[in-house]
Write a protein that holds these residues in place. Structure first.
Motif, PDB file in Angstrom:
ATOM      1  N   TRP A 276       0.878  -0.997   0.012  1.00  0.00           N
ATOM      2  CA  TRP A 276      -0.076  -0.048   0.009  1.00  0.00           C
ATOM      3  C   TRP A 276       1.016   1.289  -0.069  1.00  0.00           C
ATOM      4  O   TRP A 276       1.712   1.353   0.936  1.00  0.00           O
ATOM      5  CB  TRP A 276      -1.015   0.059   1.461  1.00  0.00           C
ATOM      6  N   LEU A 277       0.449   2.086  -1.002  1.00  0.00           N
ATOM      7  CA  LEU A 277       1.355   3.141  -1.023  1.00  0.00           C
ATOM      8  C   LEU A 277       0.644   4.579  -0.585  1.00  0.00           C
ATOM      9  O   LEU A 277       1.478   5.779  -0.505  1.00  0.00           O
ATOM     10  CB  LEU A 277       1.821   3.591  -2.530  1.00  0.00           C
ATOM     11  N   THR A 278      -0.621   4.419  -0.621  1.00  0.00           N
ATOM     12  CA  THR A 278      -1.183   5.787   0.205  1.00  0.00           C
ATOM     13  C   THR A 278      -2.265   5.183   1.106  1.00  0.00           C
ATOM     14  O   THR A 278      -3.465   5.748   1.422  1.00  0.00           O
ATOM     15  CB  THR A 278      -2.039   6.451  -0.981  1.00  0.00           C
ATOM     16  N   GLY A 279      -2.065   4.168   1.793  1.00  0.00           N
ATOM     17  CA  GLY A 279      -3.008   3.693   2.812  1.00  0.00           C
ATOM     18  C   GLY A 279      -2.824   4.729   3.958  1.00  0.00           C
ATOM     19  O   GLY A 279      -2.009   5.405   4.246  1.00  0.00           O
ATOM     20  N   GLU A 280      -3.968   4.732   4.791  1.00  0.00           N
ATOM     21  CA  GLU A 280      -3.955   5.884   5.985  1.00  0.00           C
ATOM     22  C   GLU A 280      -2.747   5.493   6.999  1.00  0.00           C
ATOM     23  O   GLU A 280      -2.390   6.493   7.964  1.00  0.00           O
ATOM     24  CB  GLU A 280      -5.432   5.660   6.409  1.00  0.00           C
ATOM     25  N   MET A 281      -2.413   4.240   6.942  1.00  0.00           N
ATOM     26  CA  MET A 281      -1.169   3.936   7.819  1.00  0.00           C
ATOM     27  C   MET A 281      -0.015   4.165   7.189  1.00  0.00           C
ATOM     28  O   MET A 281       1.069   4.266   7.952  1.00  0.00           O
ATOM     29  CB  MET A 281      -1.383   2.665   8.461  1.00  0.00           C
ATOM     30  N   CYS A 282       0.372   4.448   5.977  1.00  0.00           N
ATOM     31  CA  CYS A 282       1.548   4.899   5.411  1.00  0.00           C
ATOM     32  C   CYS A 282       1.858   6.158   6.049  1.00  0.00           C
ATOM     33  O   CYS A 282       1.086   7.162   6.143  1.00  0.00           O
ATOM     34  CB  CYS A 282       1.545   5.063   3.781  1.00  0.00           C
ATOM     35  N   SER A 283       3.216   6.444   6.399  1.00  0.00           N
ATOM     36  CA  SER A 283       3.680   7.708   6.871  1.00  0.00           C
ATOM     37  C   SER A 283       4.606   8.457   6.140  1.00  0.00           C
ATOM     38  O   SER A 283       5.279   7.920   5.383  1.00  0.00           O
ATOM     39  CB  SER A 283       4.446   7.205   8.329  1.00  0.00           C
ATOM     40  N   ALA A 284       4.649   9.703   6.466  1.00  0.00           N
ATOM     41  CA  ALA A 284       5.660  10.549   5.396  1.00  0.00           C
ATOM     42  C   ALA A 284       7.202  10.126   5.963  1.00  0.00           C
ATOM     43  O   ALA A 284       7.437   9.779   7.057  1.00  0.00           O
ATOM     44  CB  ALA A 284       5.403  11.915   6.053  1.00  0.00           C
ATOM     45  N   ASP A 285       7.811  10.247   4.883  1.00  0.00           N
ATOM     46  CA  ASP A 285       9.302   9.676   4.945  1.00  0.00           C
ATOM     47  C   ASP A 285      10.316  10.635   4.769  1.00  0.00           C
ATOM     48  O   ASP A 285      11.382  10.526   5.030  1.00  0.00           O
ATOM     49  CB  ASP A 285       9.461   8.661   3.897  1.00  0.00           C
ATOM     50  N   THR A 286       9.864  12.065   4.618  1.00  0.00           N
ATOM     51  CA  THR A 286      10.709  13.144   4.462  1.00  0.00           C
ATOM     52  C   THR A 286       9.986  14.397   4.795  1.00  0.00           C
ATOM     53  O   THR A 286       8.910  14.418   5.049  1.00  0.00           O
ATOM     54  CB  THR A 286      10.925  13.494   2.784  1.00  0.00           C
ATOM     55  N   GLY A 287      10.776  15.557   5.013  1.00  0.00           N
ATOM     56  CA  GLY A 287      10.169  16.819   5.442  1.00  0.00           C
ATOM     57  C   GLY A 287       9.679  16.978   6.938  1.00  0.00           C
ATOM     58  O   GLY A 287       9.922  15.852   7.794  1.00  0.00           O
ATOM     59  N   PRO A 288       9.069  17.947   7.341  1.00  0.00           N
ATOM     60  CA  PRO A 288       8.557  18.183   8.726  1.00  0.00           C
ATOM     61  C   PRO A 288       7.439  17.420   9.131  1.00  0.00           C
ATOM     62  O   PRO A 288       7.460  17.400  10.014  1.00  0.00           O
ATOM     63  CB  PRO A 288       8.152  19.829   8.544  1.00  0.00           C
ATOM     64  N   LEU A 289       6.775  16.834   8.167  1.00  0.00           N
ATOM     65  CA  LEU A 289       5.540  15.830   8.518  1.00  0.00           C
ATOM     66  C   LEU A 289       6.221  14.497   8.853  1.00  0.00           C
ATOM     67  O   LEU A 289       5.407  13.456   9.031  1.00  0.00           O
ATOM     68  CB  LEU A 289       4.703  15.855   7.443  1.00  0.00           C
ATOM     69  N   LYS A 290       7.589  14.109   8.946  1.00  0.00           N
ATOM     70  CA  LYS A 290       8.161  12.881   8.637  1.00  0.00           C
ATOM     71  C   LYS A 290       7.708  12.112  10.217  1.00  0.00           C
ATOM     72  O   LYS A 290       7.508  12.717  11.183  1.00  0.00           O
ATOM     73  CB  LYS A 290       9.639  13.025   8.803  1.00  0.00           C
ATOM     74  N   GLY A 291       7.215  10.857   9.699  1.00  0.00           N
ATOM     75  CA  GLY A 291       6.880   9.813  10.806  1.00  0.00           C
ATOM     76  C   GLY A 291       5.258  10.070  11.396  1.00  0.00           C
ATOM     77  O   GLY A 291       4.766   9.188  11.676  1.00  0.00           O
TER      78      GLY A 291
END
Length: 312
Positions: free
Chosen positions: A40-55
Motif C-alpha cells: 500500500w502506497l497511500t494507505g492511511e497507515m502509510c507515513s511521511a518519510d521526508t520533510g517536517p511531517l516525517k513520521g
C-alpha cells in the motif's frame, strides 16, 4: 491556510495468502512469515518519510491539513485514492465490488471502482474481466454451484504497459504473472464470489446484488497529450504516464492532491522551499494541492505515473 510541500510516503506491506515472501527486485523486502501480496502506497497507515511531517501517518496529515493537502472544500475528507502494487503468485478469488449506491445501502461511505497498470507481465499473464456476453445471471449461479465459474469468465491477456479499467459491478479476478499498480477509490469493500474450492468465506448474496453483466471495464487506449499519455480518465481518477518530459509545477499544476509514482528510473523532487528528496522505483511522492514550487529532476531514463483524483 498553511502551505504544504511535497513529501515521500513510506510503503506499507500487507500479507496475502497469494503473495510472495521475496519482493525483489521491486522492493528490498523478504519475510519468513506470511507472504506479501500488496504494497500500500497511500494507505492511511502509510507515513511521511521526508520533510517536517516525517513520521506522521497519512491519516493524521489528512485530518490536520485537510484543505492544504487535498484541496479547497475537502477539509474533513479521507485521502481520496488508495494506490497499491499487487504481487499475485497465484490466481486471486473471483470478486465483485459494489458501486457507491450499493455500498451506502449497507452503511459504507463509497464503493470501489479501480484500475490496474501493468508494471510488468510474464508471457501468459491474464486477468478475468466480466462474464461472457449473453450469459444469464441464472447460469452464473449454476456455475458457482458446479465449481465451473471460470468457464464463464472473459480472459484478458496482460502485457507490460497495459491499463485496465475495472468498473464497479464487474466480476473479475487477477491471475499470476503480472505486477500491477492499482488505483482505486479509498475503500476495502470486496465481495468474494468464487474461490476455486478454497475454504474461505463467500459473499454470494451481495455479489449477485452488485454484479452487472455489462460494464465499461476493459483495456484502455492511451491518449497522447503535450508530451505525456493519459492512460485513463474516469469518474474517480485520472492516471497519466510521463516519459522523457520534466514534470513540474509549471506543466503539472493541480488544485487537488497529486500522487507521483516512479515506475522506472531514479529522480529527485526539488523546490526552493523544501529539502530535496530522492524517489526510486516503486516509491511514491504526494504533491499537496496547489503546490507551486516543485519539479522532478531525473537521474536516469525514467517512467513516471501521475495520479489525480476526480470529483465524483
Amino acid at each position: 491556510m498553511q502551505a504544504l510541500q511535497p513529501f515521500r510516503l513510506a510503503p506499507y506491506f500487507r500479507t496475502r495468502v497469494w503473495g510472495f515472501n521475496d519482493l525483489s527486485p521491486w522492493y528490498d523486502y523478504k519475510t519468513d512469515g506470511e507472504p506479501i501480496g500488496e504494497v500500500w502506497l497511500t494507505g492511511e497507515m502509510c507515513s511521511a518519510d521526508t520533510g517536517p511531517l516525517k513520521g506522521q501517518s497519512l491519516k493524521e496529515i489528512s485530518v490536520a491539513h485537510g484543505e492544504a493537502l487535498l484541496g479547497a472544500g475537502r477539509a474533513g475528507q479521507e485521502f481520496p485514492l488508495l494506490v497499491k502494487v499487487l504481487f499475485p503468485k497465484e490466481k486471486l478469488s473471483v470478486q465483485v465490488h459494489p458501486d457507491d449506491a450499493l455500498a451506502q445501502k449497507y452503511g459504507e461511505p463509497r464503493g470501489k471502482t479501480e484500475c490496474w497498470y501493468a508494471l510488468d507481465a510474464q508471457p501468459g499473464a491474464a486477468v478475468a474481466l466480466g462474464i461472457k456476453p449473453g450469459t444469464p445471471s441464472e447460469e452464473v449461479h449454476t456455475a458457482i454451484t458446479e465449481s465451473r465459474l471460470e468457464e464463464l469468465l472473459v480472459s484478458v491477456p496482460v502485457s507490460k504497459g497495459d491499463m485496465i479499467f475495472v468498473d464497479a459491478g464487474t466480476v473479475h479476478a487477477i491471475g499470476p504473472g503480472a505486477v500491477l499498480l492499482e488505483t482505486q477509490q479509498t475503500s476495502d469493500l470486496t465481495y468474494r464470489m468464487y474461490d476455486y474450492g478454497r475454504p474461505r468465506e463467500l459473499h454470494l448474496d451481495k455479489s449477485f446484488e452488485a454484479m452487472r453483466l455489462a460494464t465499461g471495464s476493459g483495456k484502455m487506449t492511451p491518449k497522447k497529450v503535450d508530451g505525456h499519455s493519459i492512460l485513463i480518465d474516469q469518474k474517480y481518477f485520472r492516471v497519466e504516464r510521463w516519459k522523457g518530459t520534466t514534470l513540474s509545477s509549471e506543466n503539472a499544476f493541480a488544485d487537488v492532491v497529486q500522487m507521483v509514482f516512479i515506475a522506472e528510473g531514479k529522480l529527485r523532487v526539488e523546490g526552493r522551499s523544501f529539502e530535496p528528496f530522492a524517489l526510486e522505483r516503486c516509491q511514491l511522492a504526494v504533491i499537496p494541492a496547489g503546490a507551486r514550487d516543485w519539479k522532478l529532476v531525473t537521474e536516469a531514463a525514467s517512467e513516471v505515473i501521475r495520479i489525480l483524483p476526480q470529483s465524483a
